[in-house]
Enzyme design. Structure first.
Site, PDB file in Angstrom:
ATOM      1  N   SER A  88       0.816  -1.212   0.000  1.00 53.94           N
ATOM      2  CA  SER A  88       0.000   0.000   0.000  1.00 53.94           C
ATOM      3  C   SER A  88       0.854   1.268   0.000  1.00 53.94           C
ATOM      4  O   SER A  88       0.462   2.290  -0.572  1.00 53.94           O
ATOM      5  CB  SER A  88      -0.937   0.015   1.219  1.00 53.94           C
ATOM      6  OG  SER A  88      -1.923  -0.981   1.113  1.00 53.94           O
ATOM      7  N   GLU A 137      -3.364  19.559   3.221  1.00 50.28           N
ATOM      8  CA  GLU A 137      -4.462  18.664   2.873  1.00 50.28           C
ATOM      9  C   GLU A 137      -5.597  18.832   3.872  1.00 50.28           C
ATOM     10  O   GLU A 137      -5.501  19.612   4.821  1.00 50.28           O
ATOM     11  CB  GLU A 137      -3.975  17.209   2.818  1.00 50.28           C
ATOM     12  CG  GLU A 137      -2.965  16.978   1.708  1.00 50.28           C
ATOM     13  CD  GLU A 137      -2.568  15.531   1.554  1.00 50.28           C
ATOM     14  OE1 GLU A 137      -3.237  14.659   2.145  1.00 50.28           O
ATOM     15  OE2 GLU A 137      -1.582  15.259   0.853  1.00 50.28           O
ATOM     16  N   HIS A 140     -11.915   6.920   1.477  1.00 54.90           N
ATOM     17  CA  HIS A 140     -11.417   8.158   0.876  1.00 54.90           C
ATOM     18  C   HIS A 140     -12.516   8.749   0.010  1.00 54.90           C
ATOM     19  O   HIS A 140     -13.166   8.038  -0.757  1.00 54.90           O
ATOM     20  CB  HIS A 140     -10.175   7.883   0.025  1.00 54.90           C
ATOM     21  CG  HIS A 140      -9.356   9.102  -0.240  1.00 54.90           C
ATOM     22  ND1 HIS A 140      -9.759  10.093  -1.110  1.00 54.90           N
ATOM     23  CD2 HIS A 140      -8.165   9.512   0.270  1.00 54.90           C
ATOM     24  CE1 HIS A 140      -8.841  11.055  -1.133  1.00 54.90           C
ATOM     25  NE2 HIS A 140      -7.871  10.729  -0.300  1.00 54.90           N
ATOM     26  N   ARG A 151     -12.035  13.593   6.418  1.00 54.64           N
ATOM     27  CA  ARG A 151     -12.368  12.647   5.354  1.00 54.64           C
ATOM     28  C   ARG A 151     -13.747  12.016   5.511  1.00 54.64           C
ATOM     29  O   ARG A 151     -14.460  11.816   4.532  1.00 54.64           O
ATOM     30  CB  ARG A 151     -11.311  11.543   5.303  1.00 54.64           C
ATOM     31  CG  ARG A 151     -10.061  11.944   4.585  1.00 54.64           C
ATOM     32  CD  ARG A 151      -9.063  10.820   4.539  1.00 54.64           C
ATOM     33  NE  ARG A 151      -7.894  11.218   3.757  1.00 54.64           N
ATOM     34  CZ  ARG A 151      -6.784  10.506   3.699  1.00 54.64           C
ATOM     35  NH1 ARG A 151      -6.684   9.381   4.372  1.00 54.64           N
ATOM     36  NH2 ARG A 151      -5.767  10.929   2.955  1.00 54.64           N
ATOM     37  N   HIS A 191     -10.185   2.880   2.017  1.00 57.37           N
ATOM     38  CA  HIS A 191      -8.826   3.413   1.919  1.00 57.37           C
ATOM     39  C   HIS A 191      -7.901   2.982   3.049  1.00 57.37           C
ATOM     40  O   HIS A 191      -6.745   2.645   2.802  1.00 57.37           O
ATOM     41  CB  HIS A 191      -8.908   4.940   1.878  1.00 57.37           C
ATOM     42  CG  HIS A 191      -7.599   5.626   1.686  1.00 57.37           C
ATOM     43  ND1 HIS A 191      -6.780   5.388   0.600  1.00 57.37           N
ATOM     44  CD2 HIS A 191      -6.958   6.577   2.436  1.00 57.37           C
ATOM     45  CE1 HIS A 191      -5.698   6.145   0.683  1.00 57.37           C
ATOM     46  NE2 HIS A 191      -5.768   6.867   1.797  1.00 57.37           N
ATOM     47  N   ARG A 239      -8.731   9.081  10.509  1.00 55.75           N
ATOM     48  CA  ARG A 239      -7.320   9.436  10.339  1.00 55.75           C
ATOM     49  C   ARG A 239      -7.163  10.772   9.624  1.00 55.75           C
ATOM     50  O   ARG A 239      -7.818  11.042   8.623  1.00 55.75           O
ATOM     51  CB  ARG A 239      -6.597   8.342   9.538  1.00 55.75           C
ATOM     52  CG  ARG A 239      -5.133   8.658   9.272  1.00 55.75           C
ATOM     53  CD  ARG A 239      -4.408   7.482   8.666  1.00 55.75           C
ATOM     54  NE  ARG A 239      -4.802   7.207   7.302  1.00 55.75           N
ATOM     55  CZ  ARG A 239      -4.327   7.843   6.222  1.00 55.75           C
ATOM     56  NH1 ARG A 239      -3.467   8.834   6.369  1.00 55.75           N
ATOM     57  NH2 ARG A 239      -4.719   7.490   5.018  1.00 55.75           N
TER      58      ARG A 239
END
Length: 508
Positions: free
Chosen positions: A48, A119, A233, A277, A333, A368
């Site tokens: 990953s 981000e 995601h 997210r 994700h 996360r």
């Protein structure tokens, strides 16, 4: 007295070859341990880490600011002490390994300073990156560095099937190098086997992400935690063969629009496209159901899509996406939970460590923060590698179990059909939104499925079959954790069965 250890022993055994496994192997070798790294991967893209796009977060000299963002993204559920470890050691770990040891050429501005990105849910620019293909540019030199180390032996295309345990201690693993399992003994064993993407029909993970380490550890009696927190995601390509459209796109100004052309994220969160997210993913799915489609509009990127993100742009063009509006949909994700570990990666079983996505450090809680997965793998990999080398026992050549492999090979489509059933159940019942009845139904289906698979694993020993077993075990653990948690938080979003999806009544 134990027997004299056979040839296949190591002071430290690492299972997995992503950033966490490489970091553990490197640090153990730095402590003069003899290290064996085994991985079922045959190429970097099978891990990953190689697919990580956005980058790796740093503290950028302000660990308290990063800590606030991690805790906020987790909806206040992350372990503050674990977050302290992450933010306190972030910059030193990046400097030591990625900059000094590996010489990673992170993107720079014209003045030669790092081109830090921002981000979603980050309050400032602090993310180091290489284009939007950071994982590839980190993992490949890391693998070469580890492979060249005189104290590390790397064995690719080698899967771990079972942990070797005796009286509560782990002594290594059985691998698939022999039809009935070949033992590799170690004073300390570090699991770094990655995530669970193969349990879902749409995932950004490689096909081999079948929850192997989590299942092996749980079957051996190790504690697991937070498995209900499966992160989706929000912006993966909506067509066949999904690929990730990095959060960095939204960080640089790309916006989400529904089929009516409306930008909608302001209606869901004050941070709009840069909300956490879980919030963005549910908003995207709601708008898709209400209007038929959601696109990521990259016309608003200041530097231009092709110029700023050439790798992602090439992926789009290869799939026939020639315009500036890319169809997106949520996609599995990352698993925020996993094998429960302490600040050094130690599990509840003596001699066993876990790092990376298969581990639950407490850093992520229910959700996360973007670009912290590579950082967590690096920091905990280094800590676990050092502790395993310093505190591991002498390898003992105990009598390892022999796996049975006497029956005929599996029916041709057996594994494929069972995986399809498992993935359908996970997507329908344990996806972005769940309800108690659906979770119970999923548990019943998964129990039956595991029983069918167990009937074959008793007499056959193939990697494909053990991956299926591991996927079933991990799926059941996720369902159990979801069923035991009545609080809707982060990635675990509960709605009442009779509530409309567009306006869900959250169960508190």
């Amino acid at each position: 007295m134990p027997e004299t250890p056979p040839r296949d022993t190591a002071d430290v055994l690492v299972v997995g070859s992503g950033i966490a496994g490489c970091a553990a192997a490197l640090q153990a070798a730095r402590e003069d341990a003899d290290v064996r790294l085994i991985t079922k991967a045959e190429r970097p893209a099978d891990a990953s880490t190689d697919r990580a796009q956005g980058g790796i977060s740093t503290a950028r000299g302000d660990p308290e600011a990063l800590k606030r963002d991690v805790l906020a993204a987790s909806d206040g559920t992350a372990d503050p002490d674990a977050v302290d470890v992450l933010v306190r050691e972030a910059d030193a770990a990046v400097e030591d390994v990625l900059l000094e040891a590996l010489g990673i050429g992170f993107d720079e501005r014209e003045d030669g300073a790092f081109d830090y990105a921002r981000e979603a849910a980050h309050s400032e620019r602090r993310i180091l990156h290489v284009d939007a293909a950071t994982g590839r540019h980190v993992l490949r030199p890391f693998l070469n560095h580890v492979d060249d180390h005189e104290r590390i032996e790397v064995r690719q295309d080698t899967a771990a099937l079972e942990l070797i345990t005796h009286e509560g201690r782990v002594h290594g693993v059985l691998t698939d190098e022999d039809p009935t399992g070949r033992p590799v003994y170690a004073g300390a064993t570090v699991l770094a086997t990655g995530g669970i993407g193969a349990l879902y029909p749409r995932s950004t993970n490689p096909d081999g992400a079948t929850g192997d380490g989590i299942a092996m550890a749980a079957l051996a009696g190790a504690d697991v935690a937070d498995l209900e927190y499966v992160q989706f995601h929000p912006t993966a390509y909506a067509g066949e063969e999904p690929f990730l459209l990095s959060e960095a796109l939204r960080g640089e100004g790309a916006v989400l629009r529904n089929a009516d052309g409306d930008r909608f994220m302001d209606d869901y969160h004050p941070d709009a496209e840069l909300a956490p997210r879980d919030v963005v993913a549910r908003a995207v799915e709601t708008e898709r159901e209400e209007t038929g489609e959601v696109v990521l509009d990259v016309r608003t990127l200041e530097g231009g899509f092709e110029e700023e993100f050439p790798g992602i742009a090439e992926n789009c063009r290869d799939r026939g996406i020639d315009g500036d509006e890319i169809p997106v949909a949520p996609c599995e994700h990352f698993l925020c939970g996993g094998i429960d570990v302490d600040h050094y990666g130690r599990t509840s079983l003596e001699g066993l460590y876990a790092v990376g996505e298969c581990a639950r450090t407490g850093v992520h809680g229910a959700n996360r923060l973007a670009s912290t997965s590579l950082l967590e793998g690096l920091v905990w990999g280094l800590r676990a590698g050092e502790d395993a080398a310093e505190n591991g026992a002498e390898p003992e050549a105990l009598e390892a179990p022999t796996l049975r492999d006497g029956d005929p090979a599996l029916p041709e489509q057996f594994a494929a059909e069972k995986f399809a059933r498992l993935r359908r159940t996970m997507a329908e019942r344990l996806g972005l939104e769940r309800d108690p009845d659906g979770i119970a139904r999923a548990s019943a289906v998964l129990r039956r499925l595991k029983g069918e698979v167990d009937a074959y694993t008793r007499t056959r020993t193939s990697r494909e079959l053990y991956e299926l077993r591991n996927a079933c075990v991990t799926a059941l653990l996720i369902a159990r954790a979801a069923g035991e948690n009545p609080e809707s938080r982060g990635c675990h979003h509960l709605v009442r069965e009779d509530s409309p999806t567009a306006d869900p009544e959250v169960i508190r």
